[in-house]
Scaffold this motif. Sequence first.
Motif, PDB file in Angstrom:
ATOM      1  N   UNK A  72      64.126  84.547 109.684  1.00 46.36           N
ATOM      2  CA  UNK A  72      64.931  83.348 109.677  1.00 46.36           C
ATOM      3  C   UNK A  72      64.557  82.566 108.747  1.00 46.36           C
ATOM      4  N   UNK A  73      65.829  81.595 108.620  1.00 46.55           N
ATOM      5  CA  UNK A  73      65.544  80.442 107.332  1.00 46.55           C
ATOM      6  C   UNK A  73      65.322  79.226 108.238  1.00 46.55           C
ATOM      7  N   UNK A  74      64.442  78.235 107.528  1.00 48.36           N
ATOM      8  CA  UNK A  74      63.884  77.100 108.087  1.00 48.36           C
ATOM      9  C   UNK A  74      63.172  77.455 109.457  1.00 48.36           C
ATOM     10  N   UNK A  75      62.243  78.317 109.496  1.00 46.41           N
ATOM     11  CA  UNK A  75      61.435  78.499 110.718  1.00 46.41           C
ATOM     12  C   UNK A  75      60.047  77.739 110.447  1.00 46.41           C
ATOM     13  N   UNK A  76      59.426  77.185 111.401  1.00 49.69           N
ATOM     14  CA  UNK A  76      58.159  76.536 111.123  1.00 49.69           C
ATOM     15  C   UNK A  76      57.315  77.330 112.014  1.00 49.69           C
ATOM     16  N   UNK A  77      55.816  77.333 111.733  1.00 51.06           N
ATOM     17  CA  UNK A  77      54.720  77.749 112.343  1.00 51.06           C
ATOM     18  C   UNK A  77      53.572  76.789 112.066  1.00 51.06           C
ATOM     19  N   UNK A  78      53.204  76.066 113.248  1.00 48.27           N
ATOM     20  CA  UNK A  78      52.246  74.884 112.766  1.00 48.27           C
ATOM     21  C   UNK A  78      51.422  74.904 114.095  1.00 48.27           C
ATOM     22  N   UNK A  79      50.010  74.385 113.746  1.00 50.58           N
ATOM     23  CA  UNK A  79      49.123  74.045 114.904  1.00 50.58           C
ATOM     24  C   UNK A  79      48.565  75.230 115.646  1.00 50.58           C
ATOM     25  N   UNK A  80      48.757  76.382 115.143  1.00 47.97           N
ATOM     26  CA  UNK A  80      48.266  77.508 115.714  1.00 47.97           C
ATOM     27  C   UNK A  80      47.371  78.212 114.786  1.00 47.97           C
ATOM     28  N   UNK A  81      46.359  79.083 115.077  1.00 51.36           N
ATOM     29  CA  UNK A  81      45.644  79.790 114.382  1.00 51.36           C
ATOM     30  C   UNK A  81      46.075  81.461 114.565  1.00 51.36           C
ATOM     31  N   UNK A  82      46.283  81.947 113.396  1.00 55.28           N
ATOM     32  CA  UNK A  82      46.680  83.326 113.492  1.00 55.28           C
ATOM     33  C   UNK A  82      45.468  84.241 113.006  1.00 55.28           C
ATOM     34  N   UNK A  83      45.083  85.103 114.230  1.00 51.62           N
ATOM     35  CA  UNK A  83      43.968  85.862 114.198  1.00 51.62           C
ATOM     36  C   UNK A  83      44.211  87.290 113.533  1.00 51.62           C
ATOM     37  N   UNK A  84      43.020  87.830 113.860  1.00 50.59           N
ATOM     38  CA  UNK A  84      43.141  89.406 113.296  1.00 50.59           C
ATOM     39  C   UNK A  84      44.221  90.036 113.785  1.00 50.59           C
ATOM     40  N   UNK A  85      44.889  91.225 112.882  1.00 52.80           N
ATOM     41  CA  UNK A  85      45.670  92.129 113.567  1.00 52.80           C
ATOM     42  C   UNK A  85      44.980  93.389 114.122  1.00 52.80           C
ATOM     43  N   UNK A  86      45.358  93.852 115.162  1.00 54.10           N
ATOM     44  CA  UNK A  86      44.990  94.978 115.779  1.00 54.10           C
ATOM     45  C   UNK A  86      45.805  96.287 115.563  1.00 54.10           C
ATOM     46  N   UNK A  87      45.247  97.338 115.404  1.00 58.88           N
ATOM     47  CA  UNK A  87      43.628  97.667 115.299  1.00 58.88           C
ATOM     48  C   UNK A  87      42.682  97.148 114.556  1.00 58.88           C
ATOM     49  N   UNK A  88      41.645  96.674 114.630  1.00 56.44           N
ATOM     50  CA  UNK A  88      40.846  95.907 113.771  1.00 56.44           C
ATOM     51  C   UNK A  88      40.896  96.409 112.107  1.00 56.44           C
ATOM     52  N   UNK A  89      41.214  95.596 111.308  1.00 57.82           N
ATOM     53  CA  UNK A  89      41.093  95.839 109.922  1.00 57.82           C
ATOM     54  C   UNK A  89      42.613  96.451 109.439  1.00 57.82           C
ATOM     55  N   UNK A  90      43.585  96.558 110.212  1.00 59.24           N
ATOM     56  CA  UNK A  90      44.924  97.118 109.923  1.00 59.24           C
ATOM     57  C   UNK A  90      45.924  96.217 109.737  1.00 59.24           C
ATOM     58  N   UNK A  91      45.733  95.191 108.900  1.00 60.25           N
ATOM     59  CA  UNK A  91      46.659  94.300 108.230  1.00 60.25           C
ATOM     60  C   UNK A  91      47.079  94.369 106.764  1.00 60.25           C
ATOM     61  N   UNK A  92      48.019  94.320 106.402  1.00 62.43           N
ATOM     62  CA  UNK A  92      48.543  94.634 104.972  1.00 62.43           C
ATOM     63  C   UNK A  92      48.766  92.840 104.625  1.00 62.43           C
ATOM     64  N   UNK A  93      49.384  92.397 105.453  1.00 59.72           N
ATOM     65  CA  UNK A  93      49.871  90.767 105.151  1.00 59.72           C
ATOM     66  C   UNK A  93      49.764  90.010 106.530  1.00 59.72           C
ATOM     67  N   UNK A  94      49.113  88.731 106.681  1.00 55.89           N
ATOM     68  CA  UNK A  94      49.041  88.066 107.972  1.00 55.89           C
ATOM     69  C   UNK A  94      50.727  87.753 108.155  1.00 55.89           C
ATOM     70  N   UNK A  95      51.295  87.089 107.160  1.00 55.39           N
ATOM     71  CA  UNK A  95      52.810  86.750 107.364  1.00 55.39           C
ATOM     72  C   UNK A  95      53.364  87.207 106.218  1.00 55.39           C
ATOM     73  N   UNK A  96      54.690  87.791 106.579  1.00 59.74           N
ATOM     74  CA  UNK A  96      55.712  88.015 105.458  1.00 59.74           C
ATOM     75  C   UNK A  96      56.887  87.515 105.808  1.00 59.74           C
ATOM     76  N   UNK A  97      57.448  86.681 105.032  1.00 58.11           N
ATOM     77  CA  UNK A  97      58.499  85.839 104.902  1.00 58.11           C
ATOM     78  C   UNK A  97      59.854  86.378 104.016  1.00 58.11           C
ATOM     79  N   UNK A  98      60.838  86.898 104.816  1.00 57.43           N
ATOM     80  CA  UNK A  98      62.085  87.334 103.846  1.00 57.43           C
ATOM     81  C   UNK A  98      63.331  86.532 104.258  1.00 57.43           C
ATOM     82  N   UNK A  99      63.124  85.339 104.940  1.00 63.66           N
ATOM     83  CA  UNK A  99      64.118  84.437 105.206  1.00 63.66           C
ATOM     84  C   UNK A  99      64.575  83.787 104.066  1.00 63.66           C
TER      85      UNK A  99
END
Length: 99
Positions: A72-99
């Motif tokens: 989406x456009x004009x989305x906001x993420x604030x005041x949270x901690x984005x931790x590990x992706x599970x299964x452990x070590x299985x994350x290419x990108x923490x956040x992908x934004x195509x908005x």
Amino acid sequence: MRPGNYSETAVASPVSIGGTYTFGLYLGKNGITVQGFHADDSPITSHADAAMPVVTTNSDADFGPDGVFVEGDHDTISGIHIGENLPSGNCNKTIEDVG
């Protein structure tokens, strides 16, 4: 989001890519806000705040797991901690934004 630990899984069919995928968080509409709050309803504004909610994501998207996929456009993420992706070590990108 209130203080605590959250394990998030979202199955979605994004408009920008064909198919159905599993993300941790999926923001697929315009103007969505994901905000961390203290127990007294005051917003979390510091990255060092011990009350910050922790979000563990569960993504297995075959094009590279995304903990959070924002379409989406004009989305906001604030005041949270984005931790590990599970299964452990299985994350290419923490956040992908195509908005």
